[in-house]
Design a protein around this motif. Structure first.
Motif, mmCIF file in Angstrom:
data_model
loop_
_atom_site.group_PDB
_atom_site.id
_atom_site.type_symbol
_atom_site.label_atom_id
_atom_site.label_comp_id
_atom_site.label_asym_id
_atom_site.label_seq_id
_atom_site.Cartn_x
_atom_site.Cartn_y
_atom_site.Cartn_z
ATOM 1 N N GLY A 42 -117.678 -6.364 -4.430
ATOM 2 C CA GLY A 42 -118.104 -6.824 -5.530
ATOM 3 C C GLY A 42 -117.612 -6.238 -7.101
ATOM 4 O O GLY A 42 -117.315 -6.830 -7.880
ATOM 5 N N TYR A 43 -117.863 -4.708 -6.806
ATOM 6 C CA TYR A 43 -117.440 -3.876 -8.003
ATOM 7 C C TYR A 43 -116.086 -3.945 -8.155
ATOM 8 O O TYR A 43 -115.436 -3.961 -9.305
ATOM 9 C CB TYR A 43 -117.919 -2.545 -7.794
ATOM 10 N N SER A 44 -115.148 -4.311 -7.162
ATOM 11 C CA SER A 44 -113.884 -4.191 -7.334
ATOM 12 C C SER A 44 -113.122 -5.417 -7.962
ATOM 13 O O SER A 44 -112.228 -5.539 -8.902
ATOM 14 C CB SER A 44 -113.253 -4.240 -6.066
ATOM 15 N N SER A 45 -114.143 -6.424 -8.356
ATOM 16 C CA SER A 45 -113.986 -7.463 -9.054
ATOM 17 C C SER A 45 -113.836 -7.278 -10.725
ATOM 18 O O SER A 45 -113.243 -8.143 -11.357
ATOM 19 C CB SER A 45 -114.888 -8.941 -8.820
ATOM 20 N N VAL A 46 -114.664 -6.230 -10.902
ATOM 21 C CA VAL A 46 -114.800 -6.063 -12.395
ATOM 22 C C VAL A 46 -114.553 -4.718 -12.879
ATOM 23 O O VAL A 46 -114.400 -4.670 -13.988
ATOM 24 C CB VAL A 46 -116.619 -6.264 -12.931
ATOM 25 N N LEU B 135 -111.457 -3.323 -13.358
ATOM 26 C CA LEU B 135 -110.509 -3.388 -14.170
ATOM 27 C C LEU B 135 -110.797 -3.790 -15.735
ATOM 28 O O LEU B 135 -110.124 -3.553 -16.451
ATOM 29 C CB LEU B 135 -109.397 -4.332 -13.724
ATOM 30 N N LEU B 136 -111.977 -3.993 -15.774
ATOM 31 C CA LEU B 136 -112.591 -4.199 -17.364
ATOM 32 C C LEU B 136 -113.001 -2.912 -17.878
ATOM 33 O O LEU B 136 -113.663 -3.122 -18.901
ATOM 34 C CB LEU B 136 -113.948 -5.193 -17.329
ATOM 35 N N ARG B 137 -113.031 -1.711 -17.160
ATOM 36 C CA ARG B 137 -113.628 -0.569 -17.655
ATOM 37 C C ARG B 137 -112.729 -0.107 -18.963
ATOM 38 O O ARG B 137 -111.827 -0.780 -19.307
ATOM 39 C CB ARG B 137 -113.424 0.450 -16.641
ATOM 40 N N PRO B 138 -113.569 0.907 -19.739
ATOM 41 C CA PRO B 138 -112.912 1.161 -20.856
ATOM 42 C C PRO B 138 -111.383 1.721 -20.919
ATOM 43 O O PRO B 138 -111.177 2.255 -19.831
ATOM 44 C CB PRO B 138 -113.692 2.301 -21.313
ATOM 45 N N SER B 139 -110.678 1.383 -21.690
ATOM 46 C CA SER B 139 -109.354 2.108 -21.766
ATOM 47 C C SER B 139 -109.248 3.563 -22.287
ATOM 48 O O SER B 139 -109.957 3.944 -23.235
ATOM 49 C CB SER B 139 -108.339 1.330 -22.399
ATOM 50 N N GLY B 140 -108.374 4.374 -21.749
ATOM 51 C CA GLY B 140 -108.004 5.789 -22.216
ATOM 52 C C GLY B 140 -109.197 6.648 -21.927
ATOM 53 O O GLY B 140 -109.640 6.439 -21.005
ATOM 54 N N GLU B 141 -108.961 7.943 -22.421
ATOM 55 C CA GLU B 141 -109.724 8.932 -21.892
ATOM 56 C C GLU B 141 -111.387 8.861 -22.621
ATOM 57 O O GLU B 141 -111.651 8.125 -23.621
ATOM 58 C CB GLU B 141 -109.183 10.176 -22.502
ATOM 59 N N TYR B 142 -112.082 9.104 -21.597
ATOM 60 C CA TYR B 142 -113.679 8.902 -21.795
ATOM 61 C C TYR B 142 -113.906 9.488 -23.014
ATOM 62 O O TYR B 142 -113.986 10.498 -23.229
ATOM 63 C CB TYR B 142 -114.450 9.261 -20.871
ATOM 64 N N LEU C 126 -127.636 -12.262 -14.634
ATOM 65 C CA LEU C 126 -127.980 -11.201 -15.236
ATOM 66 C C LEU C 126 -127.895 -10.034 -14.342
ATOM 67 O O LEU C 126 -127.183 -8.821 -14.646
ATOM 68 C CB LEU C 126 -129.500 -11.327 -15.859
ATOM 69 N N GLY C 127 -128.313 -10.344 -13.124
ATOM 70 C CA GLY C 127 -128.273 -9.220 -12.112
ATOM 71 C C GLY C 127 -126.765 -9.043 -11.574
ATOM 72 O O GLY C 127 -126.407 -7.826 -11.501
ATOM 73 N N ARG C 128 -126.036 -10.140 -11.717
ATOM 74 C CA ARG C 128 -124.331 -9.840 -11.363
ATOM 75 C C ARG C 128 -123.723 -9.251 -12.532
ATOM 76 O O ARG C 128 -122.834 -8.479 -12.265
ATOM 77 C CB ARG C 128 -123.962 -11.181 -11.318
ATOM 78 N N PHE C 129 -124.174 -9.675 -13.590
ATOM 79 C CA PHE C 129 -123.298 -8.633 -14.814
ATOM 80 C C PHE C 129 -123.642 -7.043 -15.149
ATOM 81 O O PHE C 129 -123.033 -6.366 -15.277
ATOM 82 C CB PHE C 129 -123.799 -9.244 -16.123
ATOM 83 N N LEU C 130 -125.038 -6.638 -14.697
ATOM 84 C CA LEU C 130 -125.512 -5.393 -15.160
ATOM 85 C C LEU C 130 -124.492 -4.164 -14.434
ATOM 86 O O LEU C 130 -124.544 -3.268 -15.042
ATOM 87 C CB LEU C 130 -126.899 -5.215 -14.751
ATOM 88 N N PRO C 131 -124.152 -4.383 -13.199
ATOM 89 C CA PRO C 131 -123.396 -3.344 -12.729
ATOM 90 C C PRO C 131 -122.148 -2.879 -13.590
ATOM 91 O O PRO C 131 -121.607 -1.883 -13.297
ATOM 92 C CB PRO C 131 -122.969 -3.825 -11.333
ATOM 93 N N LEU C 132 -121.517 -4.069 -14.222
ATOM 94 C CA LEU C 132 -120.370 -3.644 -15.063
ATOM 95 C C LEU C 132 -120.793 -2.463 -16.242
ATOM 96 O O LEU C 132 -119.864 -1.624 -16.528
ATOM 97 C CB LEU C 132 -119.821 -4.674 -15.959
ATOM 98 N N VAL C 133 -122.102 -2.378 -16.590
ATOM 99 C CA VAL C 133 -122.541 -1.446 -17.421
ATOM 100 C C VAL C 133 -122.247 0.371 -16.999
ATOM 101 O O VAL C 133 -122.020 1.007 -17.834
ATOM 102 C CB VAL C 133 -124.075 -1.606 -17.708
ATOM 103 N N VAL C 134 -122.092 0.518 -15.660
ATOM 104 C CA VAL C 134 -121.762 1.752 -15.168
ATOM 105 C C VAL C 134 -120.478 2.195 -15.520
ATOM 106 O O VAL C 134 -120.139 3.260 -15.831
ATOM 107 C CB VAL C 134 -121.604 1.522 -13.627
ATOM 108 N N ASN C 135 -119.482 1.355 -16.050
ATOM 109 C CA ASN C 135 -118.293 1.464 -16.623
ATOM 110 C C ASN C 135 -118.409 2.405 -17.993
ATOM 111 O O ASN C 135 -117.318 2.859 -18.580
ATOM 112 C CB ASN C 135 -117.177 0.435 -16.844
ATOM 113 N N ALA C 136 -119.619 2.391 -18.677
ATOM 114 C CA ALA C 136 -119.758 3.084 -19.784
ATOM 115 C C ALA C 136 -119.920 4.733 -19.552
ATOM 116 O O ALA C 136 -120.269 5.188 -20.482
ATOM 117 C CB ALA C 136 -120.913 2.526 -20.555
ATOM 118 N N LEU C 137 -120.099 4.844 -18.405
ATOM 119 C CA LEU C 137 -120.204 6.365 -17.913
ATOM 120 C C LEU C 137 -119.000 6.951 -17.460
ATOM 121 O O LEU C 137 -118.035 6.218 -17.032
ATOM 122 C CB LEU C 137 -121.270 6.285 -16.691
#
Length: 282
Positions: free
Chosen positions: A84-88, A90-97, A232-243
């Motif tokens: 499931g995570y592999s679907s999203v 690629l939407l992670r932030p670009s460049g150096e954190y 909403l439950g499906r969406f929330l795991p994408l927020v991990v990409n802010a870390l």
């Protein structure tokens, strides 16, 4: 062109595979005794919890809380897996954190949320309207015990004790789409396709419970609402990409807990089914 994340370089065409080749990434399988014990505990917990909660609470209210809780948990479990995570990813932030890269990523995150909301409006609206037009709400009382039994059966399926049919479109969103559109557009398209739930694979049978509740409620408002909770439950795991974590680190962490997630799914299914049956006879 390579990009960096948390000090590590990644190809712009990099995607996360749906499995991890390193066998040490996976936890040891649960024994049959452990799975059976969890199934039994889930049955007892669901029944006992419903009996305690039902005291002084209207049946409809108790049912609603069970459905809403199950919908949110099901949505979370449907994405919170390596596949499931592999679907999203690629939407992670670009460049150096950095704070700037995360802030530049916000339009993608917002667009993804809008896509999920739109998917809930379309799917939930269609099911609610169909249920209303066919007058299925008149049969809701008769379908509740059937749904409850099916929940327990699908829970046993997740535990590996039954083989219940689970038809799904076994595909994911196209990982190469990032090279064709701006990232925020991909966030919107991914959110909409995932938010429709039946265009891609969803690993939890709790989706069926949400679908059945939406259809037989005969209410467009309720149907949209229950899918908004699920999405909403499906969406929330994408927020991990802010870390400041890498794709592989997240996927490996999920892989080590893949069977535990399936067991959690099974426990929720069994407990929800037992709770509903208890409410009906209480």
């Amino acid at each position: 062109m390579a990009e960096t994340w948390n000090g590590r370089a990644h190809s712009a065409r990099e995607g996360v595979v749906d499995h991890i080749d390193d066998a040490t990434s996976f936890a040891q399988p649960w024994s049959g005794l452990a799975r059976f014990s969890l199934l039994a505990v889930s049955l007892l917990a669901g029944a006992a919890g419903a009996a305690a909660f039902a005291a002084g609470v209207p049946l409809q209210t108790a049912m609603l809380w069970i459905l809403v809780s199950a919908a949110f948990a099901g949505g979370l479990l449907s994405t919170w897996s390596p596949c499931g995570y592999s679907s999203v990813c690629l939407l992670r932030p670009s460049g150096e954190y950095s704070r700037a890269s995360v802030m530049a990523w916000m339009p993608t995150l917002i667009a993804h949320a809008v896509g999920y909301a739109a998917g809930a409006l379309v799917l939930g609206g269609a099911l609610g309207l169909a249920g209303y037009a066919l007058g299925l709400d008149a049969y809701f009382a008769y379908t509740i015990p059937v749904f409850a039994v099916l929940l327990v059966a699908y829970g046993a399926h997740q535990f590996g004790f039954l083989n219940v049919p689970y038809p799904q479109r076994r595909c994911q969103v196209p990982h190469d789409a990032r090279q064709r559109f701006p990232k925020w557009v991909i966030g919107l398209l991914y959110g909409f396709s995932l938010g429709l739930n039946y265009l891609t694979y969803v690993q939890t049978p709790l989706l069926y419970a949400v679908t059945g509740a939406a259809l037989f409620s005969g209410s467009v408002t309720f149907a949209i609402g229950i899918f908004l909770v699920f999405n909403l439950g499906r969406f929330l795991p994408l927020v991990v990409n802010a870390l400041p974590v890498t794709d592989r680190a997240v996927t490996a962490w999920l892989a080590r807990r893949q069977e535990a997630a399936a067991m959690t799914d099974g426990a929720l299914l069994v407990a929800a089914g037992a709770a509903i049956l208890t409410l009906l006879v209480a």
